[in-house]
Design a protein around this motif. Structure first.
Motif: not given
Length: 290
Positions: A1-4, A16, A209, A255, A216, A257, A213
């Motif tokens: 999972m991408k950190n924002y 995160s 998801e 995904g 972003d 957040h 993707r």
């Protein structure tokens, strides 16, 4: 999972690990009767409950956006918010607060008078053309949701030629405009239940998801006790906690957040369980093969 992360009053708010947003409705007509908080004591107790059960954000709303809800004036919405936000700031002075409004003037007054850090706009600027300019000037974090129509019309036979394409085009155009205006702290909300049939809602969930993707950006999911659950399983909003937790768990695995919920404790537990699984997967050795 991408950190924002989001910039909330000059401090980075880390995403995160997914966060939980607790709903505080200061309305007499929200779709879930158990969420309606009218008296000062009810609002105080709800504020404390949201924080004590582990939510990171209090989302306060004074305009019911359920299907066919009665339209109220900006003055009435602001009167309700003044009372609610005063109590929130007395009870939970350090809490991150989001205001659920589509009106630019209401949003600006809440930010200026009560230090609200996030504007949560169900209309993504479509119901008040001044909203984007206001967000850009205030430099606050901005949640923009997809909705077809208005709360008064959105469930009158919603139709899409291609749901995912139309929702993605809707967001792409608005993201481009906001980035050009210098707004960077954006959160997307697919708008479950807002101008969607039961089938549309589950199509969105199946492809959740793809939002992260493609764009972003952080993703908020708000399915708490909604009709997509109880119309499928039977019952009413009061019966929909288990279904809510199941779908919140799926959303986390796809995904999400931020989870926007009525039942904070259940959502916080879902986050902890999914994160434990993710951490275990990251630290595990290579899978055993025969």
């Amino acid at each position: 999972m991408k950190n924002y992360s989001l910039n909330i009053h000059g401090t980075l708010f880390d995403l995160s690990v997914p966060r939980v947003m607790g709903i505080l409705n200061v309305t007499p007509d929200s779709f879930y009767a158990g969420s309606r908080k009218q008296t000062e004591d009810e609002i105080r107790l709800r504020c404390r409950q949201i924080v004590e059960e582990g939510a990171s954000i209090i989302d306060i709303g004074a305009y019911s956006s359920r299907p066919d809800a009665a339209h109220i004036t900006a003055e009435e919405e602001m009167e309700r918010l003044h009372r609610g936000l005063r109590i929130v700031r007395e009870e939970c002075p350090d809490a991150i607060v989001s205001v659920d409004t589509f009106r630019a003037d209401v949003a600006e007054r809440c930010v200026g008078d009560y230090g609200v850090g996030i504007i949560n706009d169900i209309a993504a600027g479509a119901m008040d053309e001044r909203m984007f300019d206001t967000v850009a000037r205030l430099q606050v974090s901005y949640i923009m949701m997809h909705m077809q129509g208005t709360p008064q019309t959105m469930q009158h036979a919603p139709h899409y030629d291609c749901l995912m394409r139309e929702v993605f085009v809707y967001f792409a155009e608005r993201i481009h405009r906001l980035h050009d205006m210098g707004v960077n702290d954006l959160i997307l909300d697919p708008g479950f239940g807002f101008g969607k049939t039961l089938e549309h809602n589950y199509e969105l969930m199946a492809h959740l998801e793809e939002f992260v993707r493609t764009f972003d950006l952080p993703l908020l999911v708000g399915i708490s006790r909604k009709s997509m659950i109880y119309k499928l399983l039977g019952g009413t909003p009061a019966d929909a906690l288990n279904g809510t937790t199941v779908l919140n768990t799926i959303a986390l695995m796809k995904g999400a957040h931020i989870l926007r919920v009525h039942d904070v404790k259940a959502a916080v537990e879902a986050v902890r369980l999914v994160e434990a699984m993710r951490q275990s997967a990251l630290s595990a050795p290579e899978p055993f093969t025969r």
